[in-house]
Motif scaffolding. Structure first.
Motif, mmCIF file in Angstrom:
data_model
loop_
_atom_site.group_PDB
_atom_site.id
_atom_site.type_symbol
_atom_site.label_atom_id
_atom_site.label_comp_id
_atom_site.label_asym_id
_atom_site.label_seq_id
_atom_site.Cartn_x
_atom_site.Cartn_y
_atom_site.Cartn_z
ATOM 1 N N MET A 84 17.130 12.048 7.515
ATOM 2 C CA MET A 84 16.138 12.438 8.511
ATOM 3 C C MET A 84 15.110 13.364 7.878
ATOM 4 N N ASN A 85 13.863 13.219 8.282
ATOM 5 C CA ASN A 85 12.783 14.059 7.782
ATOM 6 C C ASN A 85 13.112 15.529 8.026
ATOM 7 N N SER A 86 12.997 16.363 6.955
ATOM 8 C CA SER A 86 13.375 17.775 7.061
ATOM 9 C C SER A 86 12.502 18.525 8.063
ATOM 10 N N LYS A 87 11.228 18.117 8.160
ATOM 11 C CA LYS A 87 10.326 18.772 9.104
ATOM 12 C C LYS A 87 10.780 18.512 10.543
ATOM 13 N N ILE A 88 11.186 17.273 10.805
ATOM 14 C CA ILE A 88 11.668 16.910 12.141
ATOM 15 C C ILE A 88 12.945 17.680 12.457
ATOM 16 N N THR A 89 13.850 17.749 11.457
ATOM 17 C CA THR A 89 15.109 18.469 11.639
ATOM 18 C C THR A 89 14.864 19.935 11.960
ATOM 19 N N THR A 90 13.962 20.569 11.207
ATOM 20 C CA THR A 90 13.649 21.988 11.422
ATOM 21 C C THR A 90 13.079 22.214 12.819
ATOM 22 N N GLU A 91 12.177 21.330 13.238
ATOM 23 C CA GLU A 91 11.572 21.466 14.568
ATOM 24 C C GLU A 91 12.626 21.326 15.662
ATOM 25 N N ALA A 92 13.515 20.334 15.497
ATOM 26 C CA ALA A 92 14.558 20.106 16.501
ATOM 27 C C ALA A 92 15.518 21.294 16.572
ATOM 28 N N ILE A 93 15.866 21.842 15.407
ATOM 29 C CA ILE A 93 16.768 22.994 15.366
ATOM 30 C C ILE A 93 16.171 24.171 16.119
ATOM 31 N N GLU A 94 14.888 24.441 15.898
ATOM 32 C CA GLU A 94 14.233 25.568 16.566
ATOM 33 C C GLU A 94 14.196 25.370 18.078
ATOM 34 N N ILE A 95 13.917 24.147 18.514
ATOM 35 C CA ILE A 95 13.881 23.879 19.960
ATOM 36 C C ILE A 95 15.272 24.013 20.563
ATOM 37 N N LEU A 96 16.285 23.525 19.837
ATOM 38 C CA LEU A 96 17.661 23.627 20.328
ATOM 39 C C LEU A 96 18.122 25.075 20.403
ATOM 40 N N LYS A 97 17.701 25.877 19.433
ATOM 41 C CA LYS A 97 18.018 27.306 19.472
ATOM 42 C C LYS A 97 17.501 27.929 20.761
ATOM 43 N N LYS A 98 16.248 27.601 21.083
ATOM 44 C CA LYS A 98 15.625 28.151 22.285
ATOM 45 C C LYS A 98 16.321 27.636 23.546
ATOM 46 N N SER A 99 16.741 26.370 23.505
ATOM 47 C CA SER A 99 17.461 25.807 24.646
ATOM 48 C C SER A 99 18.784 26.537 24.857
ATOM 49 N N ILE A 100 19.518 26.745 23.774
ATOM 50 C CA ILE A 100 20.817 27.426 23.855
ATOM 51 C C ILE A 100 20.638 28.862 24.337
ATOM 52 N N GLU A 101 19.636 29.552 23.808
ATOM 53 C CA GLU A 101 19.374 30.929 24.239
ATOM 54 C C GLU A 101 19.052 30.975 25.733
ATOM 55 N N GLU A 102 18.261 30.015 26.193
ATOM 56 C CA GLU A 102 17.886 29.958 27.612
ATOM 57 C C GLU A 102 19.122 29.745 28.476
ATOM 58 N N LEU A 103 20.007 28.852 28.035
ATOM 59 C CA LEU A 103 21.188 28.504 28.818
ATOM 60 C C LEU A 103 22.269 29.573 28.751
ATOM 61 N N GLU A 104 22.277 30.366 27.676
ATOM 62 C CA GLU A 104 23.282 31.426 27.544
ATOM 63 C C GLU A 104 22.866 32.708 28.239
ATOM 64 N N SER A 105 21.585 32.874 28.487
ATOM 65 C CA SER A 105 21.096 34.101 29.111
ATOM 66 C C SER A 105 21.346 34.085 30.610
ATOM 67 N N SER A 106 21.846 35.214 31.134
ATOM 68 C CA SER A 106 22.083 35.307 32.576
ATOM 69 C C SER A 106 20.778 35.212 33.365
ATOM 70 N N LYS A 107 19.656 35.519 32.707
ATOM 71 C CA LYS A 107 18.354 35.440 33.363
ATOM 72 C C LYS A 107 17.577 34.191 32.949
ATOM 73 N N GLY A 108 18.194 33.350 32.142
ATOM 74 C CA GLY A 108 17.520 32.159 31.656
ATOM 75 C C GLY A 108 17.386 31.086 32.729
ATOM 76 N N SER A 109 16.450 30.184 32.519
ATOM 77 C CA SER A 109 16.207 29.092 33.466
ATOM 78 C C SER A 109 16.956 27.834 33.025
ATOM 79 N N VAL A 110 17.739 27.270 33.941
ATOM 80 C CA VAL A 110 18.443 26.014 33.649
ATOM 81 C C VAL A 110 17.417 24.907 33.419
ATOM 82 N N LEU A 111 16.380 24.879 34.251
ATOM 83 C CA LEU A 111 15.339 23.868 34.096
ATOM 84 C C LEU A 111 14.715 23.938 32.707
ATOM 85 N N SER A 112 14.346 25.125 32.262
ATOM 86 C CA SER A 112 13.739 25.296 30.944
ATOM 87 C C SER A 112 14.699 24.875 29.836
#
Length: 397
Positions: free
Chosen positions: A1-29
């Motif tokens: 897989m293209n490393s640029k695509i992998t890096t972008e996906a990892i960063e988005i997933l990090k943000k998704s996980i942070e959003e879902l783990e935060s008590s104030k995070g948005s499930v929709l987001s």
């Protein structure tokens, strides 16, 4: 897989996980970010799951029909209902839906209650729940706060699982998860069911030791200690009596975990193994606490911090194995020490002035007992009984 695509996906997933783990995070987001990452990775299974949570009628209309046929069969099994169910499932398969992924029993149970939102966009569910909390009412005649909350908790947990699995498959050079990854994910998952606040503390501790900052490692050790104290409060609240010559007060949290294990684990060999993890953590964290009070955080190595977090997970694995199923599935309980004025007023059916007096009293005393509420004008024994039912009185750090 293209490393640029992998890096972008990892960063988005990090943000998704942070959003879902935060008590104030948005499930929709969190779901939207997961969907974006899955699209980048061409993971069709996850993309479709996200589309279902976002209320895409292409999938939800057929899923609703399938769910209705299952309910009909449950009420009255007949050749006609079975035929309708088979036709509905064939339509799901034609759309590319997979049973274990898109309409598992857990998924269907989460969507079954119309009063919980059903297959409506999860963003609407989130807004409706927030509106009922704000209005201090249990329902609006169509949607019920408890059912909406159950729906949100399911989607948060399911999205978190998918985001974590995708993240792990990209973040590590080996596509296979390590044994510890598997253990960690299982424990995080069970803890989220048991007590989301406890789960968040433990996940934060793990996140800290994965960081290259030495201050983060030290903070992870502190978080582990607080996690264990809170876990003891949850499993075996403090009491005046002794057990096996051990004090069981507020400060003796290790002793209280011991007492829980004595009562919960029947096998002596299993009990002793589980206690060995508690003993190690108790002694080690006590040593770290003393060092931190002397201002020597910087001398603590990352290996020491990792060992502590790993041992904490091992200890929790032992404990979770022996928890009653009823305890794991119990509803979250508000804590009297952090409840808002609105929550106190609404759940206890008291005046705003009485709610204010509770807040003043908890600030003054630090920890409230149910009997303390009787000192407040306007609060009766009936209100105290309601408080014991609706709120936890366990002290919070």
């Amino acid at each position: 897989m293209n490393s640029k695509i992998t890096t972008e996906a990892i960063e988005i997933l990090k943000k998704s996980i942070e959003e879902l783990e935060s008590s104030k995070g948005s499930v929709l987001s969190g779901v939207q970010k997961l969907s974006r990452a899955a699209q980048i990775l061409s993971n069709e299974k996850v993309v479709i799951w996200c589309e279902i949570q976002l209320g895409n009628s292409k999938y939800t209309e057929v899923l609703e029909k399938y769910l209705d046929t299952l309910i009909a069969i449950n009420k009255k099994k007949s050749e006609a209902t079975e035929k309708s169910c088979k036709e509905a499932e064939d339509n799901l398969i034609e759309l590319g839906l997979i049973k274990a992924e898109h309409y598992s029993l857990d998924e269907l149970n989460a969507k079954a209650a119309k009063s919980g939102g059903g297959y409506i966009n999860i963003g609407f569910v989130e807004e409706k729940y927030a509106d009922l909390v704000r209005r201090k009412t249990g329902n609006d005649g169509t949607y019920y706060k408890s059912n909406l909350n159950n729906h949100l908790n399911y989607v948060r947990k399911a999205a978190h699982n998918r985001a974590t699995l995708l993240y792990n498959s990209l973040a590590f050079s080996d596509d296979l998860q390590t044994s510890f990854d598997i253990l960690k994910n299982q424990i995080d998952d069970k803890l989220l069911d048991l007590n989301p606040e406890l789960a968040e503390k433990l996940m934060i501790a793990f996140k800290g030791v994965a960081n290259n900052n030495s201050e983060e490692w030290s903070q992870s050790l502190t978080t582990c200690r607080r996690f264990i104290e809170n876990l003891a409060d949850f499993l075996y609240p403090p009491r005046e009596v002794q057990k096996n010559d051990r004090q069981l007060g507020q400060q003796q949290y290790i002793n209280r975990i011991w007492a829980f294990m004595d009562e919960a684990i029947k096998s002596e060999s299993n009990r002793e193994l589980a206690k060995s993890h508690v003993d190690f953590l108790g002694a080690y964290l006590q040593k770290i606490h003393k060092l931190s009070n002397k201002g020597v955080h910087a001398s603590l190595s990352r290996v020491e911090a990792i060992k502590t977090v790993f041992h904490t997970y091992l200890m929790v694995a032992d404990i979770l194995e022996y928890l009653d199923e009823d305890m794991i599935n119990k509803d979250d309980v508000l804590n009297i020490h952090v409840a808002s004025l609105d929550e106190l007023q609404s759940f206890l059916d008291i005046s705003k002035n009485a709610a204010k007096e509770i807040v003043k009293l908890r600030v003054q005393k630090g920890k409230l007992d149910p009997s303390d509420l009787l000192t407040i004008r306007g609060i009766s024994t009936k209100t105290v009984s309601k408080a014991e039912e609706m709120f936890s009185f366990v002290a919070i750090d």
